[in-house]
Scaffold this motif. Structure first.
Motif, PDB file in Angstrom:
ATOM      1  N   THR A  11     -40.825 -58.062  -5.247  1.00 47.52           N
ATOM      2  CA  THR A  11     -42.092 -58.394  -5.889  1.00 47.52           C
ATOM      3  C   THR A  11     -43.217 -57.804  -5.054  1.00 47.52           C
ATOM      4  N   GLU A  12     -44.430 -57.945  -5.548  1.00 49.03           N
ATOM      5  CA  GLU A  12     -45.574 -57.410  -4.824  1.00 49.03           C
ATOM      6  C   GLU A  12     -45.794 -58.151  -3.498  1.00 49.03           C
ATOM      7  N   ARG A  13     -45.452 -59.422  -3.455  1.00 50.23           N
ATOM      8  CA  ARG A  13     -45.708 -60.246  -2.277  1.00 50.23           C
ATOM      9  C   ARG A  13     -44.565 -60.298  -1.285  1.00 50.23           C
ATOM     10  N   GLN A  14     -43.317 -60.068  -1.746  1.00 47.96           N
ATOM     11  CA  GLN A  14     -42.176 -60.190  -0.844  1.00 47.96           C
ATOM     12  C   GLN A  14     -40.935 -59.520  -1.406  1.00 47.96           C
ATOM     13  N   VAL A  15     -39.994 -59.282  -0.516  1.00 53.49           N
ATOM     14  CA  VAL A  15     -38.661 -58.798  -0.893  1.00 53.49           C
ATOM     15  C   VAL A  15     -37.691 -59.914  -0.527  1.00 53.49           C
ATOM     16  N   THR A  16     -36.794 -60.242  -1.430  1.00 57.06           N
ATOM     17  CA  THR A  16     -35.801 -61.282  -1.170  1.00 57.06           C
ATOM     18  C   THR A  16     -34.427 -60.629  -1.089  1.00 57.06           C
ATOM     19  N   VAL A  17     -33.676 -60.982  -0.045  1.00 59.17           N
ATOM     20  CA  VAL A  17     -32.324 -60.457   0.124  1.00 59.17           C
ATOM     21  C   VAL A  17     -31.313 -61.537  -0.260  1.00 59.17           C
ATOM     22  N   THR A  18     -30.061 -61.149  -0.425  1.00 57.57           N
ATOM     23  CA  THR A  18     -29.041 -62.062  -0.968  1.00 57.57           C
ATOM     24  C   THR A  18     -28.373 -62.948   0.073  1.00 57.57           C
ATOM     25  N   PHE A  19     -28.627 -62.744   1.348  1.00 55.80           N
ATOM     26  CA  PHE A  19     -27.921 -63.491   2.390  1.00 55.80           C
ATOM     27  C   PHE A  19     -28.874 -64.405   3.152  1.00 55.80           C
ATOM     28  N   ALA A  20     -28.277 -65.393   3.829  1.00 61.53           N
ATOM     29  CA  ALA A  20     -29.047 -66.330   4.642  1.00 61.53           C
ATOM     30  C   ALA A  20     -29.328 -65.715   6.016  1.00 61.53           C
ATOM     31  N   LEU A  21     -30.336 -66.208   6.680  1.00 66.16           N
ATOM     32  CA  LEU A  21     -30.722 -65.685   7.992  1.00 66.16           C
ATOM     33  C   LEU A  21     -29.588 -65.818   9.004  1.00 66.16           C
ATOM     34  N   ALA A  22     -28.803 -66.873   8.906  1.00 62.46           N
ATOM     35  CA  ALA A  22     -27.689 -67.079   9.834  1.00 62.46           C
ATOM     36  C   ALA A  22     -26.630 -65.977   9.712  1.00 62.46           C
ATOM     37  N   HIS A  23     -26.547 -65.335   8.547  1.00 65.70           N
ATOM     38  CA  HIS A  23     -25.549 -64.292   8.307  1.00 65.70           C
ATOM     39  C   HIS A  23     -26.157 -62.898   8.298  1.00 65.70           C
ATOM     40  N   ALA A  24     -27.382 -62.767   8.750  1.00 61.76           N
ATOM     41  CA  ALA A  24     -28.085 -61.482   8.687  1.00 61.76           C
ATOM     42  C   ALA A  24     -27.365 -60.400   9.486  1.00 61.76           C
ATOM     43  N   ASP A  25     -26.804 -60.737  10.633  1.00 65.12           N
ATOM     44  CA  ASP A  25     -26.124 -59.727  11.453  1.00 65.12           C
ATOM     45  C   ASP A  25     -24.923 -59.111  10.739  1.00 65.12           C
ATOM     46  N   ASP A  26     -24.328 -59.844   9.803  1.00 67.16           N
ATOM     47  CA  ASP A  26     -23.189 -59.323   9.050  1.00 67.16           C
ATOM     48  C   ASP A  26     -23.613 -58.354   7.955  1.00 67.16           C
ATOM     49  N   HIS A  27     -24.886 -58.414   7.550  1.00 66.07           N
ATOM     50  CA  HIS A  27     -25.347 -57.651   6.393  1.00 66.07           C
ATOM     51  C   HIS A  27     -26.309 -56.515   6.703  1.00 66.07           C
TER      52      HIS A  27
END
Length: 117
Positions: A66-82
């Protein structure tokens, strides 16, 4: 209006500095660069400035832009995996600068010992 109610936009008009949020609402970082496969004219992913450095998020991991933000499909706790590290070679070299100095010093000491035998 919250980020979920904002209308979706094309990756082509996504601005640098737009916040990137995880599926659980936490801030992952900010958009640094948008990648596209120019020949196929498709979205390839984004580089994100995080606290740990520049990370690449692949297109299938991006849920909504969106104009205000980008949303990703994973949680912050799993960010290193993605996400993948996309820091520059110079940044990686500077991160290991202390190790390089110690290795050179150890090499000089070993060479001096060898010469004095």
């Amino acid at each position: 209006m919250t980020g979920d109610e904002d209308p979706a936009i094309s990756y082509k008009v996504l601005r640098r500095g737009t916040p990137v949020r995880t599926a659980d609402g936490q801030v992952l970082g900010r958009v640094r660069r948008v990648h596209e496969a120019a020949r196929e004219n498709i979205f390839d992913g984004i580089d994100v400035d995080t606290k740990e450095g520049v990370r690449f998020v692949d297109a299938p991991e991006v849920a909504r832009i969106t104009e205000r933000q980008v949303t990703v499909t994973f949680a912050l706790a799993h960010a290193d995996d993605h996400v993948q590290d996309r820091g520059s070679p110079m940044a990686r070299r500077l991160r290991n600068a202390g190790t390089v100095r110690r290795a050179r010093r150890a090499g000089r000491e070993l060479r001096d010992r060898w010469d004095r035998r």
